[in-house]
Design a protein around this motif. Sequence first.
Motif, PDB file in Angstrom:
ATOM      1  N   ASP A   1       4.408 103.955 -28.482  1.00 25.12           N
ATOM      2  CA  ASP A   1       4.312 104.071 -29.939  1.00 25.12           C
ATOM      3  C   ASP A   1       4.506 102.719 -30.619  1.00 25.12           C
ATOM      4  OD1 ASP A   1       3.833 106.754 -29.830  1.00 25.12           O
ATOM      5  OD2 ASP A   1       5.884 107.359 -30.341  1.00 25.12           O
ATOM      6  N   GLY A   2       3.630 102.415 -31.546  1.00 25.83           N
ATOM      7  CA  GLY A   2       3.741 101.203 -32.345  1.00 25.83           C
ATOM      8  C   GLY A   2       3.090  99.975 -31.733  1.00 25.83           C
ATOM      9  N   THR A   3       2.648 100.058 -30.471  1.00 24.86           N
ATOM     10  CA  THR A   3       2.071  98.886 -29.801  1.00 24.86           C
ATOM     11  C   THR A   3       0.786  98.425 -30.480  1.00 24.86           C
ATOM     12  OG1 THR A   3       3.037  99.542 -27.683  1.00 24.86           O
ATOM     13  CG2 THR A   3       1.219  97.959 -27.610  1.00 24.86           C
ATOM     14  N   VAL A   4      -0.124  99.349 -30.731  1.00 27.30           N
ATOM     15  CA  VAL A   4      -1.404  98.973 -31.347  1.00 27.30           C
ATOM     16  C   VAL A   4      -1.166  98.395 -32.734  1.00 27.30           C
ATOM     17  CG1 VAL A   4      -3.618  99.829 -32.201  1.00 27.30           C
ATOM     18  CG2 VAL A   4      -2.752 100.607 -29.987  1.00 27.30           C
ATOM     19  N   GLU A   5      -0.342  99.060 -33.521  1.00 31.44           N
ATOM     20  CA  GLU A   5      -0.053  98.581 -34.876  1.00 31.44           C
ATOM     21  C   GLU A   5       0.566  97.186 -34.845  1.00 31.44           C
ATOM     22  OE1 GLU A   5      -0.418 102.892 -34.736  1.00 31.44           O
ATOM     23  OE2 GLU A   5       0.825 101.525 -33.593  1.00 31.44           O
ATOM     24  N   MET A   6       1.456  96.953 -33.884  1.00 32.55           N
ATOM     25  CA  MET A   6       2.092  95.635 -33.748  1.00 32.55           C
ATOM     26  C   MET A   6       1.044  94.576 -33.396  1.00 32.55           C
ATOM     27  SD  MET A   6       3.347  93.246 -31.241  1.00 32.55           S
ATOM     28  CE  MET A   6       3.203  94.219 -29.771  1.00 32.55           C
ATOM     29  N   LEU A   7       0.153  94.901 -32.450  1.00 32.45           N
ATOM     30  CA  LEU A   7      -0.868  93.935 -32.035  1.00 32.45           C
ATOM     31  C   LEU A   7      -1.857  93.621 -33.155  1.00 32.45           C
ATOM     32  CD1 LEU A   7      -1.671  95.160 -28.419  1.00 32.45           C
ATOM     33  CD2 LEU A   7      -0.623  92.971 -29.052  1.00 32.45           C
ATOM     34  N   LEU A   8      -2.111  94.581 -34.043  1.00 33.49           N
ATOM     35  CA  LEU A   8      -3.091  94.379 -35.110  1.00 33.49           C
ATOM     36  C   LEU A   8      -2.553  93.567 -36.283  1.00 33.49           C
ATOM     37  CD1 LEU A   8      -4.882  97.846 -35.165  1.00 33.49           C
ATOM     38  CD2 LEU A   8      -5.727  95.692 -34.203  1.00 33.49           C
TER      39      LEU A   8
ATOM     40  N   VAL B   1     -16.258 101.604 -18.837  1.00 35.43           N
ATOM     41  CA  VAL B   1     -15.221 102.306 -19.587  1.00 35.43           C
ATOM     42  C   VAL B   1     -14.007 102.502 -18.686  1.00 35.43           C
ATOM     43  CG1 VAL B   1     -14.651 104.412 -20.861  1.00 35.43           C
ATOM     44  CG2 VAL B   1     -16.993 103.492 -20.922  1.00 35.43           C
ATOM     45  N   VAL B   2     -12.824 102.073 -19.168  1.00 30.86           N
ATOM     46  CA  VAL B   2     -11.589 102.234 -18.399  1.00 30.86           C
ATOM     47  C   VAL B   2     -10.624 103.160 -19.116  1.00 30.86           C
ATOM     48  CG1 VAL B   2     -11.760 100.052 -17.120  1.00 30.86           C
ATOM     49  CG2 VAL B   2     -10.631 100.078 -19.360  1.00 30.86           C
ATOM     50  N   ASP B   3      -9.754 103.799 -18.331  1.00 34.24           N
ATOM     51  CA  ASP B   3      -8.849 104.813 -18.869  1.00 34.24           C
ATOM     52  C   ASP B   3      -7.508 104.259 -19.346  1.00 34.24           C
ATOM     53  OD1 ASP B   3      -7.695 104.223 -16.385  1.00 34.24           O
ATOM     54  OD2 ASP B   3      -7.387 106.327 -15.850  1.00 34.24           O
ATOM     55  N   LYS B   4      -7.305 102.945 -19.224  1.00 32.22           N
ATOM     56  CA  LYS B   4      -6.052 102.314 -19.649  1.00 32.22           C
ATOM     57  C   LYS B   4      -6.347 100.965 -20.296  1.00 32.22           C
ATOM     58  CE  LYS B   4      -3.068 104.112 -16.004  1.00 32.22           C
ATOM     59  NZ  LYS B   4      -2.215 103.753 -14.876  1.00 32.22           N
ATOM     60  N   VAL B   5      -5.451 100.548 -21.174  1.00 31.65           N
ATOM     61  CA  VAL B   5      -5.501  99.183 -21.669  1.00 31.65           C
ATOM     62  C   VAL B   5      -4.878  98.326 -20.581  1.00 31.65           C
ATOM     63  CG1 VAL B   5      -4.699  97.589 -23.447  1.00 31.65           C
ATOM     64  CG2 VAL B   5      -5.331  99.933 -24.069  1.00 31.65           C
ATOM     65  N   ILE B   6      -5.609  97.317 -20.133  1.00 34.40           N
ATOM     66  CA  ILE B   6      -5.159  96.453 -19.039  1.00 34.40           C
ATOM     67  C   ILE B   6      -4.382  95.298 -19.672  1.00 34.40           C
ATOM     68  CG2 ILE B   6      -5.853  95.147 -17.016  1.00 34.40           C
ATOM     69  CD1 ILE B   6      -8.617  96.664 -17.301  1.00 34.40           C
ATOM     70  N   LEU B   7      -3.092  95.240 -19.364  1.00 33.51           N
ATOM     71  CA  LEU B   7      -2.255  94.213 -19.985  1.00 33.51           C
ATOM     72  C   LEU B   7      -2.071  93.040 -19.043  1.00 33.51           C
ATOM     73  CD1 LEU B   7       0.405  96.587 -21.555  1.00 33.51           C
ATOM     74  CD2 LEU B   7      -1.507  95.447 -22.699  1.00 33.51           C
TER      75      LEU B   7
ATOM     76  N   PHE C   1      -5.909 103.430 -25.723  1.00 28.75           N
ATOM     77  CA  PHE C   1      -5.041 102.747 -26.687  1.00 28.75           C
ATOM     78  C   PHE C   1      -3.933 103.675 -27.165  1.00 28.75           C
ATOM     79  CE2 PHE C   1      -8.510  99.635 -27.091  1.00 28.75           C
ATOM     80  CZ  PHE C   1      -7.787  98.455 -27.147  1.00 28.75           C
ATOM     81  N   ALA C   2      -4.261 104.953 -27.374  1.00 29.65           N
ATOM     82  CA  ALA C   2      -3.264 105.918 -27.848  1.00 29.65           C
ATOM     83  C   ALA C   2      -2.158 106.142 -26.815  1.00 29.65           C
ATOM     84  CB  ALA C   2      -3.943 107.243 -28.187  1.00 29.65           C
ATOM     85  N   ALA C   3      -2.447 105.890 -25.544  1.00 36.76           N
ATOM     86  CA  ALA C   3      -1.456 106.086 -24.483  1.00 36.76           C
ATOM     87  C   ALA C   3      -0.435 104.945 -24.401  1.00 36.76           C
ATOM     88  CB  ALA C   3      -2.162 106.253 -23.134  1.00 36.76           C
ATOM     89  N   LEU C   4      -0.682 103.848 -25.114  1.00 32.81           N
ATOM     90  CA  LEU C   4       0.300 102.758 -25.150  1.00 32.81           C
ATOM     91  C   LEU C   4       1.565 103.255 -25.856  1.00 32.81           C
ATOM     92  CD1 LEU C   4      -2.011  99.765 -26.129  1.00 32.81           C
ATOM     93  CD2 LEU C   4      -0.889 100.125 -23.915  1.00 32.81           C
TER      94      LEU C   4
ATOM     95  N   ALA D   1     -21.025 104.340 -29.274  1.00 31.54           N
ATOM     96  CA  ALA D   1     -20.539 105.383 -28.369  1.00 31.54           C
ATOM     97  C   ALA D   1     -19.534 106.302 -29.044  1.00 31.54           C
ATOM     98  CB  ALA D   1     -19.913 104.740 -27.128  1.00 31.54           C
ATOM     99  N   GLY D   2     -18.854 105.811 -30.069  1.00 29.10           N
ATOM    100  CA  GLY D   2     -17.953 106.649 -30.845  1.00 29.10           C
ATOM    101  C   GLY D   2     -16.548 106.804 -30.302  1.00 29.10           C
ATOM    102  N   SER D   3     -16.271 106.329 -29.091  1.00 29.12           N
ATOM    103  CA  SER D   3     -14.928 106.493 -28.521  1.00 29.12           C
ATOM    104  C   SER D   3     -14.185 105.169 -28.384  1.00 29.12           C
ATOM    105  CB  SER D   3     -15.010 107.198 -27.165  1.00 29.12           C
ATOM    106  OG  SER D   3     -15.852 106.475 -26.292  1.00 29.12           O
ATOM    107  N   PHE D   4     -14.669 104.165 -29.110  1.00 31.72           N
ATOM    108  CA  PHE D   4     -14.063 102.833 -29.039  1.00 31.72           C
ATOM    109  C   PHE D   4     -13.677 102.306 -30.413  1.00 31.72           C
ATOM    110  CE2 PHE D   4     -16.999 103.223 -25.441  1.00 31.72           C
ATOM    111  CZ  PHE D   4     -16.111 103.052 -24.387  1.00 31.72           C
ATOM    112  N   ASN D   5     -13.263 103.176 -31.317  1.00 37.76           N
ATOM    113  CA  ASN D   5     -12.912 102.753 -32.668  1.00 37.76           C
ATOM    114  C   ASN D   5     -11.728 101.801 -32.679  1.00 37.76           C
ATOM    115  OD1 ASN D   5     -14.977 104.308 -33.841  1.00 37.76           O
ATOM    116  ND2 ASN D   5     -13.690 106.126 -33.736  1.00 37.76           N
TER     117      ASN D   5
END
Length: 154
Positions: free
Chosen positions: A68-75, A145-151, A63-66, A28-32
């Motif tokens: 700053d730094g959340t995705v990088e921290m989780l990875l 497809v959801v518009d937010k990361v569900i925490l 994911f970008a809406a989380l 789909a290209g929007s889930f990198n």
Amino acid sequence: MSLALGVTLAAGAGHAGQSDIVDTAVGAGSFNTLAAALQAAGLVDTLKGHGPFTVFAPTDAAFAALPDGTVEMLLKPENRDQLVAVLTYHVVADEVTSDELVGQTVSARTVNGAKLIIDGRKGVMVNDATVDQADIMASNGVIHVVDKVILPEG
């Protein structure tokens, strides 16, 4: 198709002409970001498995809406357990299509053991995330497809 992480995702077996959940999402290209997170969490093979699964898939924009730094921290490898908890909170071990949700509110146990609240009375909401596109069928389940990361809470 290859991810930036060097993982090759081959077409899945299953229903003729359909890819598995992972390949469908990657295609789909929007889930990198989701694909990279699944790889980092070691969940690619699981979601390429037999299923059935329902995946509430956050887009790259979600994911970008989380913060700053959340995705990088989780990875980071040392945060793998937390990443697995977040990702498996987006997966139900059953195939649930939108027509099963219309007009009702249900709770669904996720793969991580916690419950999601799915409200199908006005569109479809999953906790506080909106389903932007429903019923993307794959050989081993369905993607919404959801518009937010569900925490997960807690």
